[in-house]
Each structure stands twice: as C-alpha cells, then as structure tokens.
Design a protein around this motif. Structure first.
Motif, PDB file in Angstrom:
ATOM      1  N   THR A   1       0.847  -1.195   0.000  1.00 15.55           N
ATOM      2  CA  THR A   1       0.000   0.000   0.000  1.00 15.55           C
ATOM      3  C   THR A   1       0.880   1.242   0.000  1.00 15.55           C
ATOM      4  OG1 THR A   1      -0.127   0.092   2.424  1.00 15.55           O
ATOM      5  CG2 THR A   1      -1.819  -1.185   1.274  1.00 15.55           C
ATOM      6  N   ASP A   2       0.302   2.379  -0.395  1.00 11.29           N
ATOM      7  CA  ASP A   2       1.094   3.599  -0.476  1.00 11.29           C
ATOM      8  C   ASP A   2       1.023   4.404   0.809  1.00 11.29           C
ATOM      9  OD1 ASP A   2      -1.390   4.796  -0.500  1.00 11.29           O
ATOM     10  OD2 ASP A   2      -1.330   5.372  -2.606  1.00 11.29           O
ATOM     11  N   THR A   3       1.439   5.657   0.742  1.00 11.03           N
ATOM     12  CA  THR A   3       1.573   6.481   1.948  1.00 11.03           C
ATOM     13  C   THR A   3       0.232   6.859   2.581  1.00 11.03           C
ATOM     14  OG1 THR A   3       1.699   8.437   0.521  1.00 11.03           O
ATOM     15  CG2 THR A   3       3.777   7.441   1.238  1.00 11.03           C
ATOM     16  N   VAL A   4      -0.853   6.663   1.851  1.00  6.08           N
ATOM     17  CA  VAL A   4      -2.183   6.928   2.431  1.00  6.08           C
ATOM     18  C   VAL A   4      -3.032   5.667   2.455  1.00  6.08           C
ATOM     19  CG1 VAL A   4      -2.227   9.386   1.877  1.00  6.08           C
ATOM     20  CG2 VAL A   4      -3.040   7.732   0.189  1.00  6.08           C
ATOM     21  N   GLY A   5      -2.407   4.500   2.328  1.00  4.63           N
ATOM     22  CA  GLY A   5      -3.089   3.227   2.495  1.00  4.63           C
ATOM     23  C   GLY A   5      -3.779   2.673   1.268  1.00  4.63           C
ATOM     24  N   ARG A   6      -3.567   3.255   0.118  1.00  3.55           N
ATOM     25  CA  ARG A   6      -4.220   2.754  -1.098  1.00  3.55           C
ATOM     26  C   ARG A   6      -3.436   1.583  -1.681  1.00  3.55           C
ATOM     27  NH1 ARG A   6      -4.679   8.684  -3.771  1.00  3.55           N
ATOM     28  NH2 ARG A   6      -2.438   8.387  -3.403  1.00  3.55           N
ATOM     29  N   ASP A   7      -4.154   0.655  -2.291  1.00  4.27           N
ATOM     30  CA  ASP A   7      -3.552  -0.553  -2.846  1.00  4.27           C
ATOM     31  C   ASP A   7      -2.743  -0.214  -4.093  1.00  4.27           C
ATOM     32  OD1 ASP A   7      -3.412  -3.572  -2.961  1.00  4.27           O
ATOM     33  OD2 ASP A   7      -4.345  -3.162  -4.914  1.00  4.27           O
ATOM     34  N   VAL A   8      -1.461  -0.543  -4.078  1.00 10.98           N
ATOM     35  CA  VAL A   8      -0.571  -0.198  -5.191  1.00 10.98           C
ATOM     36  C   VAL A   8      -0.917  -1.000  -6.441  1.00 10.98           C
ATOM     37  CG1 VAL A   8       1.834  -0.220  -5.983  1.00 10.98           C
ATOM     38  CG2 VAL A   8       1.297   0.510  -3.653  1.00 10.98           C
ATOM     39  N   LEU A   9      -1.278  -2.280  -6.287  1.00 11.70           N
ATOM     40  CA  LEU A   9      -1.632  -3.104  -7.442  1.00 11.70           C
ATOM     41  C   LEU A   9      -2.804  -2.494  -8.204  1.00 11.70           C
ATOM     42  CD1 LEU A   9      -1.489  -5.640  -9.196  1.00 11.70           C
ATOM     43  CD2 LEU A   9      -2.865  -6.826  -7.474  1.00 11.70           C
ATOM     44  N   THR A  10      -3.817  -2.067  -7.487  1.00 10.57           N
ATOM     45  CA  THR A  10      -4.980  -1.458  -8.122  1.00 10.57           C
ATOM     46  C   THR A  10      -4.583  -0.210  -8.906  1.00 10.57           C
ATOM     47  OG1 THR A  10      -6.506  -2.279  -6.440  1.00 10.57           O
ATOM     48  CG2 THR A  10      -7.204  -0.349  -7.703  1.00 10.57           C
ATOM     49  N   ARG A  11      -3.750   0.608  -8.312  1.00  7.19           N
ATOM     50  CA  ARG A  11      -3.355   1.856  -8.956  1.00  7.19           C
ATOM     51  C   ARG A  11      -2.433   1.609 -10.145  1.00  7.19           C
ATOM     52  NH1 ARG A  11      -4.819   6.333  -6.448  1.00  7.19           N
ATOM     53  NH2 ARG A  11      -3.071   7.586  -7.200  1.00  7.19           N
ATOM     54  N   VAL A  12      -1.630   0.568 -10.080  1.00 10.45           N
ATOM     55  CA  VAL A  12      -0.794   0.202 -11.233  1.00 10.45           C
ATOM     56  C   VAL A  12      -1.673  -0.256 -12.399  1.00 10.45           C
ATOM     57  CG1 VAL A  12       0.858  -1.510 -12.089  1.00 10.45           C
ATOM     58  CG2 VAL A  12       1.303  -0.316  -9.940  1.00 10.45           C
ATOM     59  N   MET A  13      -2.694  -1.051 -12.093  1.00  6.88           N
ATOM     60  CA  MET A  13      -3.607  -1.516 -13.146  1.00  6.88           C
ATOM     61  C   MET A  13      -4.328  -0.354 -13.814  1.00  6.88           C
ATOM     62  SD  MET A  13      -5.354  -4.953 -11.562  1.00  6.88           S
ATOM     63  CE  MET A  13      -4.454  -6.495 -11.455  1.00  6.88           C
ATOM     64  N   TYR A  14      -4.832   0.565 -13.008  1.00  8.56           N
ATOM     65  CA  TYR A  14      -5.530   1.728 -13.575  1.00  8.56           C
ATOM     66  C   TYR A  14      -4.549   2.679 -14.259  1.00  8.56           C
ATOM     67  CZ  TYR A  14     -10.250   0.855 -11.841  1.00  8.56           C
ATOM     68  OH  TYR A  14     -11.516   0.333 -11.650  1.00  8.56           O
ATOM     69  N   GLY A  15      -3.309   2.684 -13.787  1.00 15.11           N
ATOM     70  CA  GLY A  15      -2.294   3.512 -14.445  1.00 15.11           C
ATOM     71  C   GLY A  15      -2.025   3.068 -15.869  1.00 15.11           C
ATOM     72  N   ALA A  16      -2.234   1.774 -16.147  1.00 17.03           N
ATOM     73  CA  ALA A  16      -2.072   1.279 -17.519  1.00 17.03           C
ATOM     74  C   ALA A  16      -3.053   1.965 -18.463  1.00 17.03           C
ATOM     75  CB  ALA A  16      -2.274  -0.235 -17.546  1.00 17.03           C
ATOM     76  N   ARG A  17      -4.230   2.280 -17.966  1.00 15.05           N
ATOM     77  CA  ARG A  17      -5.233   2.966 -18.783  1.00 15.05           C
ATOM     78  C   ARG A  17      -4.722   4.343 -19.217  1.00 15.05           C
ATOM     79  NH1 ARG A  17     -11.367   2.424 -16.710  1.00 15.05           N
ATOM     80  NH2 ARG A  17     -11.779   0.427 -17.749  1.00 15.05           N
ATOM     81  N   ILE A  18      -4.167   5.081 -18.275  1.00 15.88           N
ATOM     82  CA  ILE A  18      -3.678   6.426 -18.567  1.00 15.88           C
ATOM     83  C   ILE A  18      -2.511   6.368 -19.556  1.00 15.88           C
ATOM     84  CG2 ILE A  18      -2.709   8.517 -17.570  1.00 15.88           C
ATOM     85  CD1 ILE A  18      -5.590   7.973 -16.761  1.00 15.88           C
ATOM     86  N   SER A  19      -1.601   5.435 -19.333  1.00 14.86           N
ATOM     87  CA  SER A  19      -0.431   5.336 -20.202  1.00 14.86           C
ATOM     88  C   SER A  19      -0.813   4.950 -21.624  1.00 14.86           C
ATOM     89  CB  SER A  19       0.560   4.316 -19.630  1.00 14.86           C
ATOM     90  OG  SER A  19       1.087   4.759 -18.402  1.00 14.86           O
ATOM     91  N   LEU A  20      -1.688   3.962 -21.771  1.00 14.03           N
ATOM     92  CA  LEU A  20      -2.112   3.550 -23.101  1.00 14.03           C
ATOM     93  C   LEU A  20      -2.931   4.638 -23.787  1.00 14.03           C
ATOM     94  CD1 LEU A  20      -3.093  -0.205 -22.577  1.00 14.03           C
ATOM     95  CD2 LEU A  20      -1.032   0.711 -23.635  1.00 14.03           C
ATOM     96  N   LEU A  21      -3.764   5.328 -23.023  1.00 16.09           N
ATOM     97  CA  LEU A  21      -4.533   6.429 -23.600  1.00 16.09           C
ATOM     98  C   LEU A  21      -3.609   7.522 -24.115  1.00 16.09           C
ATOM     99  CD1 LEU A  21      -7.225   7.891 -24.125  1.00 16.09           C
ATOM    100  CD2 LEU A  21      -7.072   8.808 -21.787  1.00 16.09           C
ATOM    101  N   MET A  22      -2.605   7.851 -23.332  1.00 15.20           N
ATOM    102  CA  MET A  22      -1.662   8.877 -23.755  1.00 15.20           C
ATOM    103  C   MET A  22      -0.927   8.448 -25.019  1.00 15.20           C
ATOM    104  SD  MET A  22       1.407  10.761 -21.672  1.00 15.20           S
ATOM    105  CE  MET A  22       0.273  11.965 -20.994  1.00 15.20           C
ATOM    106  N   GLY A  23      -0.447   7.215 -25.048  1.00 17.79           N
ATOM    107  CA  GLY A  23       0.256   6.738 -26.234  1.00 17.79           C
ATOM    108  C   GLY A  23      -0.629   6.756 -27.462  1.00 17.79           C
TER     109      GLY A  23
END
Length: 299
Positions: A82-104
């Motif tokens: 989890t990160d500095t405010v307790g959020r699940d890192v795996l979840t945020r990495v998965m959703y981060g793929a959306r942003i990266s692919l959208l940008m590309g």
C-alpha cells in the motif's frame, strides 16, 4: 494506357501485397521475441480494459484514504503493498495502464493525423511546397521532444490532456519526414504513373494510391512510438505536469515513492516495472513488425 490496363496493374499489385502479408505474418509468428512482445502488449491492453473488474480495490483510484494501513509491505491482501495513504498499489498500477495507453494512443494518433498528410503533400508535390514543409519540420526536429513538451506543459494548466497535446506538438515531425521519404521512393512506381496518365487528381493519387503502399513503415513507427510516448508521459507525470492526483499514473507513483525508496521500496519499484514491461513489449513488437515488413524506420 486504358482503364482496363490500369485496373489490371492495380489488381495485380493488390494480390501481390496480400501474398506478401501472409508470408510476412508467418515470419512474424516464427520470431519468439515478436511473439513475446505481442503477448506483453496484449496483457497490458487487457489489464487496462478490465481493470474495473480485476483490480482488487477499485475505490483506491479516487480520494479514498486508509490511514490504518499505510505503507504496508506486499502481502496476500495487497500483493504490491500500500502507499503512503493506504491505497492498494496493485490497483493503482492496473488503472495507471489505462492512462499510459490512452496517452500513447492519443499522441500517436494526433502525430499521424498531422504528419502523414504533410509528408504526402511535400513528397508528392515537391518544389517550394516540399521546401516549406520540410524546413518547418526541421525547425521542430531541432528541439528535443521532451524539452518541447516540458515547455508547453509548463505554460498550460497541468493535466492529462494538455500533456498529450504538448507531446504531440513536436511528435508529428517524425511522421512528416518518414512519409515524405517514402513518397519519393513510391511515386515513380508503375501504378502511380498509370493513375496519373488517366488524369487522376494529385490528392487521389497521393491518398488513395500512394498512402496504402506506405502503411508498413507507418505501422512499425507507430508501434515503436507507443513505448517512447509512454516514457515521455511518465516523465511529465513524474514532474507533476501530467494527470493530477488522485488519478493514478505510473510516473506520479514513482515520484511519490522516490522519497521512501530505502524503506518502502515497493512504492516506486512496481510502477517502474510496469513502465519497463510495457515499453519492452512495444519495442519487441515494433522490432518484430520491422523484420516482418523488412523496412527501415528511424527511431
């Protein structure tokens, strides 16, 4: 040359291209690295599409805070911690793929939409038109894309869409240069001369006859650029010039994790691995397509 003769030449050319595509497709699948690249890219795409279904804690992509589970190490409950405010890192990495692919996807699409027509016009018409377009292209090429994107993003409001516009602002030049060179080599082909002899207008010849014959190098270039754009986008996010919190982006996650790299190593490690994994996939796929089409593309 008669219309029937012209159609015969064009049809034969189309049949030959189809045979070549089938042959090259078999060559692509026989290359292990190409297959690995394709598998990686498909994995990232599917993860991005189905993130709302497969992510363990979808609410952690928003303003949700869990101060009772901050900076927890990787475990069964939180495989990437989890990160500095307790959020699940795996979840945020998965959703981060959306942003990266959208940008590309958006940046490459804008670059193709601007650069390809300019390259076609410059290469086919030649003369002063070619000189003006290519000199403007050279001016933009003289400025490093990252520096240009940083300058534009710093002026605009920092958000995802402005970051994509900033990157695309200088990315079209590579496509204009590539297409202009390809047009110069293709426009002397027999099928082009056949269309010209029948009085076809230059837009018809350029966009209907020449453009379909230079799709291969464009496809290779676009695939390789996806990885490069994702890297640049991550760099902007790292500097706080991309999508703003709480939107999960890989670059921003690394930026936050760098201050805790000695104690909470997972905060920066897993987003960094996600970037490396994705860029590697697009590079391997692009190299496989380049070998399949047997084209040379400047990276």
């Amino acid at each position: 040359m008669s219309v029937l003769e012209r159609d015969r030449i064009i049809d034969e050319s189309a049949r030959q291209r189809l045979r070549d595509v089938r042959k090259k497709g078999r060559r692509f699948l026989q290359n292990p690295l190409s297959a690995v690249g394709l598998l990686i890219v498909l994995t990232v795409i599917l993860t991005a599409i189905f993130a709302p279904v497969i992510a363990p804690y979808p609410a952690d992509t928003g303003d949700t805070l869990h101060f009772d589970q901050t900076n927890e190490a990787p475990s069964i409950e939180h495989p990437m911690g989890t990160d500095t405010v307790g959020r699940d890192v795996l979840t945020r990495v998965m959703y981060g793929a959306r942003i990266s692919l959208l940008m590309g996807l958006v940046v490459v699409s804008i670059a193709v939409a601007i650069g390809v027509p300019l390259g076609l016009v410059a290469g086919y018409l030649g003369g002063w038109v070619n000189t003006v377009i290519m000199r403007v292209t050279d001016i933009f090429l003289a400025i490093p894309p990252v520096l240009l994107a940083l300058s534009i993003t710093a002026v605009l409001t920092a958000n995802l869409w402005n970051a994509m516009i900033a990157i695309a602002f200088g990315w079209w030049t590579w496509y204009a240069r590539l297409v202009q060179g390809e047009v110069l080599s293709v426009k002397e082909e027999e099928f082009v001369e056949a269309s010209e002899s029948l009085g076809a207008s230059w837009p018809r010849v350029a966009f209907k006859e020449i453009l379909p014959n230079i799709v291969a190098p464009l496809t290779v270039k676009a695939t390789l650029d996806m990885g490069a754009v994702i890297l640049v986008g991550a760099a902007l996010s790292f500097l706080g010039l991309g999508a703003q919190p709480p939107t999960p982006t890989w670059g921003r996650m690394i930026s936050i994790g760098r201050d805790h790299v000695t104690s909470q190593w997972w905060l920066a490690t897993f987003p960094g691995l996600a970037i490396s994994f994705t860029v590697l996939g697009f590079n391997l796929l692009g190299d496989g397509l380049r070998d399949m089409f047997d084209v040379e593309v400047e990276e």
